[in-house]
Motif scaffolding. Structure first.
Motif, PDB file in Angstrom:
ATOM      1  N   TYR A 174     -29.353   0.412   9.160  1.00 48.45           N
ATOM      2  CA  TYR A 174     -28.469  -0.224   8.185  1.00 48.45           C
ATOM      3  C   TYR A 174     -29.033  -0.137   6.771  1.00 48.45           C
ATOM      4  O   TYR A 174     -28.316  -0.379   5.807  1.00 48.45           O
ATOM      5  CB  TYR A 174     -28.239  -1.682   8.568  1.00 48.45           C
ATOM      6  CG  TYR A 174     -27.734  -1.836   9.989  1.00 48.45           C
ATOM      7  CD1 TYR A 174     -26.495  -1.315  10.358  1.00 48.45           C
ATOM      8  CD2 TYR A 174     -28.509  -2.465  10.961  1.00 48.45           C
ATOM      9  CE1 TYR A 174     -26.035  -1.429  11.661  1.00 48.45           C
ATOM     10  CE2 TYR A 174     -28.054  -2.585  12.260  1.00 48.45           C
ATOM     11  CZ  TYR A 174     -26.820  -2.069  12.612  1.00 48.45           C
ATOM     12  OH  TYR A 174     -26.371  -2.173  13.906  1.00 48.45           O
ATOM     13  N   PHE A 175     -30.329   0.211   6.673  1.00 55.88           N
ATOM     14  CA  PHE A 175     -31.011   0.410   5.406  1.00 55.88           C
ATOM     15  C   PHE A 175     -31.990   1.563   5.593  1.00 55.88           C
ATOM     16  O   PHE A 175     -32.188   2.053   6.701  1.00 55.88           O
ATOM     17  CB  PHE A 175     -31.774  -0.861   4.976  1.00 55.88           C
ATOM     18  CG  PHE A 175     -30.895  -2.059   4.780  1.00 55.88           C
ATOM     19  CD1 PHE A 175     -30.341  -2.333   3.542  1.00 55.88           C
ATOM     20  CD2 PHE A 175     -30.617  -2.920   5.845  1.00 55.88           C
ATOM     21  CE1 PHE A 175     -29.530  -3.437   3.351  1.00 55.88           C
ATOM     22  CE2 PHE A 175     -29.798  -4.029   5.672  1.00 55.88           C
ATOM     23  CZ  PHE A 175     -29.251  -4.279   4.426  1.00 55.88           C
ATOM     24  N   SER A 176     -32.601   2.002   4.509  1.00 56.19           N
ATOM     25  CA  SER A 176     -33.600   3.066   4.612  1.00 56.19           C
ATOM     26  C   SER A 176     -34.701   2.636   5.569  1.00 56.19           C
ATOM     27  O   SER A 176     -35.191   1.503   5.492  1.00 56.19           O
ATOM     28  CB  SER A 176     -34.199   3.363   3.234  1.00 56.19           C
ATOM     29  OG  SER A 176     -33.203   3.828   2.348  1.00 56.19           O
ATOM     30  N   PRO A 177     -35.110   3.512   6.497  1.00 59.00           N
ATOM     31  CA  PRO A 177     -36.132   3.133   7.480  1.00 59.00           C
ATOM     32  C   PRO A 177     -37.424   2.693   6.813  1.00 59.00           C
ATOM     33  O   PRO A 177     -37.875   3.277   5.832  1.00 59.00           O
ATOM     34  CB  PRO A 177     -36.333   4.424   8.284  1.00 59.00           C
ATOM     35  CG  PRO A 177     -35.063   5.187   8.111  1.00 59.00           C
ATOM     36  CD  PRO A 177     -34.585   4.871   6.720  1.00 59.00           C
ATOM     37  N   GLU A 178     -37.992   1.644   7.374  1.00 58.56           N
ATOM     38  CA  GLU A 178     -39.264   1.093   6.900  1.00 58.56           C
ATOM     39  C   GLU A 178     -40.206   1.003   8.095  1.00 58.56           C
ATOM     40  O   GLU A 178     -39.804   0.559   9.174  1.00 58.56           O
ATOM     41  CB  GLU A 178     -39.038  -0.291   6.285  1.00 58.56           C
ATOM     42  CG  GLU A 178     -40.297  -1.004   5.825  1.00 58.56           C
ATOM     43  CD  GLU A 178     -40.004  -2.399   5.295  1.00 58.56           C
ATOM     44  OE1 GLU A 178     -40.945  -3.218   5.241  1.00 58.56           O
ATOM     45  OE2 GLU A 178     -38.831  -2.690   4.947  1.00 58.56           O
TER      46      GLU A 178
ATOM     47  N   ILE B  33     -51.398   1.522  18.291  1.00 58.61           N
ATOM     48  CA  ILE B  33     -51.357   2.520  19.362  1.00 58.61           C
ATOM     49  C   ILE B  33     -50.436   3.683  19.040  1.00 58.61           C
ATOM     50  O   ILE B  33     -50.243   4.562  19.876  1.00 58.61           O
ATOM     51  CB  ILE B  33     -50.947   1.892  20.715  1.00 58.61           C
ATOM     52  CG1 ILE B  33     -49.519   1.350  20.655  1.00 58.61           C
ATOM     53  CG2 ILE B  33     -51.927   0.812  21.134  1.00 58.61           C
ATOM     54  CD1 ILE B  33     -48.958   0.965  22.022  1.00 58.61           C
ATOM     55  N   ASP B  34     -49.864   3.706  17.833  1.00 62.83           N
ATOM     56  CA  ASP B  34     -48.944   4.782  17.470  1.00 62.83           C
ATOM     57  C   ASP B  34     -49.172   5.171  16.018  1.00 62.83           C
ATOM     58  O   ASP B  34     -48.877   4.399  15.104  1.00 62.83           O
ATOM     59  CB  ASP B  34     -47.493   4.334  17.667  1.00 62.83           C
ATOM     60  CG  ASP B  34     -46.494   5.464  17.462  1.00 62.83           C
ATOM     61  OD1 ASP B  34     -46.890   6.525  16.932  1.00 62.83           O
ATOM     62  OD2 ASP B  34     -45.321   5.291  17.838  1.00 62.83           O
ATOM     63  N   PRO B  35     -49.704   6.376  15.777  1.00 66.07           N
ATOM     64  CA  PRO B  35     -49.973   6.799  14.401  1.00 66.07           C
ATOM     65  C   PRO B  35     -48.717   6.929  13.549  1.00 66.07           C
ATOM     66  O   PRO B  35     -48.808   6.972  12.322  1.00 66.07           O
ATOM     67  CB  PRO B  35     -50.668   8.152  14.578  1.00 66.07           C
ATOM     68  CG  PRO B  35     -50.239   8.638  15.929  1.00 66.07           C
ATOM     69  CD  PRO B  35     -50.084   7.408  16.760  1.00 66.07           C
ATOM     70  N   ASN B  36     -47.553   7.009  14.196  1.00 65.91           N
ATOM     71  CA  ASN B  36     -46.300   7.096  13.441  1.00 65.91           C
ATOM     72  C   ASN B  36     -45.834   5.747  12.919  1.00 65.91           C
ATOM     73  O   ASN B  36     -44.890   5.672  12.136  1.00 65.91           O
ATOM     74  CB  ASN B  36     -45.211   7.710  14.318  1.00 65.91           C
ATOM     75  CG  ASN B  36     -45.505   9.145  14.701  1.00 65.91           C
ATOM     76  OD1 ASN B  36     -45.950   9.932  13.869  1.00 65.91           O
ATOM     77  ND2 ASN B  36     -45.281   9.483  15.969  1.00 65.91           N
TER      78      ASN B  36
END
Length: 248
Positions: free
Chosen positions: A186-190, A196-199
């Motif tokens: 609904y908005f720009s991803p943040e 445990i996840d480098p992303n």
């Protein structure tokens, strides 16, 4: 001692103050070379360093549960430094969990239990304390999280948590929704950091001042909120609320 200087160039910023850390329980000097104190105002005496929000949570834990070392504590998605390290080290009945994609909830990966906070495998009324530190802004259905907390907590227990609360928001704002095969934005991803996840982890909510009322409606838990500006304990910066959701 307190010394603060801030120029237009953040590289000239420095802030430090002496006090007592509620995590390592030592007389220390807290310091930051970045004006965003929430993520940079460090106690270097703590294991791996600690941040203001961790010190706020630990201070609340000690105040509300002075016998926390003897209680049954579940911490979801603990960090590798600061408060999580000390709680794990000193609590005899501490259980840590992460949400591992593709792993059956209740199973273990390298000694860490897999749990989905929206529907955990813990028995009813089996825990005294649940701890989450900056986790709830990443869940898909916080209503389910708190309903499960009400199920697994014993009477007199509580969910202690930090989650950024935005002072310009009277009403909580959903930013993204996980569906079966996609994410609806609904908005720009943040994204925020994930141990445990480098992303990183997608932010699904910006919480507003209505959050305590929402928690009561979802779960019946009784919510207290503490907002800190406490230089002596190194708790200075933005978004330093600690929520205590009690099962009375």
């Amino acid at each position: 001692m307190s010394n603060m200087s801030q120029e237009k160039n953040p590289s000239n910023f420095h802030f430090e103050t002496a006090g007592r850390c509620p995590i390592c329980e030592k007389e220390v000097t807290f310091s930051s070379s970045d004006p965003w104190l929430r993520d940079h105002f460090v106690c270097h005496s703590c294991p791996g360093g600690s941040l203001p929000r961790e010190r706020a949570l630990m201070l609340s834990l000690r105040r509300h549960f002075p016998n926390w070392r003897d209680l049954d504590i579940h911490e979801s998605s603990p960090g590798r430094n600061g408060a999580s390290v000390v709680i794990k080290r000193d609590c005899r009945n501490y259980i840590e969990s992460q949400f591992f994609i593709g792993v059956t909830p209740g199973e273990f990966v390298d000694g860490v239990r897999c749990e989905n906070l929206e529907s955990t495998t813990f028995p009813d009324e089996s825990l005294d304390i649940i701890i989450t530190q900056d986790v709830l802004e990443h869940v898909n259905m916080p209503s389910s999280v708190f309903q499960d907390c009400a199920r697994v907590l014993r009477h007199g227990g509580a969910h202690l948590f930090t989650a950024p609360t935005y002072k310009n928001l009277d009403l909580t704002l959903r930013r993204a929704l996980y569906k079966e095969s996609e994410v609806e934005h609904y908005f720009s991803p943040e994204y925020h950091g994930n141990p445990i996840d480098p992303n990183g982890s997608l932010v699904t909510f910006h919480y507003g001042y209505d959050l305590p009322n929402l928690i009561r409606e979802w779960s019946g838990l009784d919510v207290e909120v503490s907002r800190f500006s406490d230089a002596y304990h190194g708790i200075i910066g933005e978004h330093l609320e600690v929520y205590v959701a009690w099962k009375r």
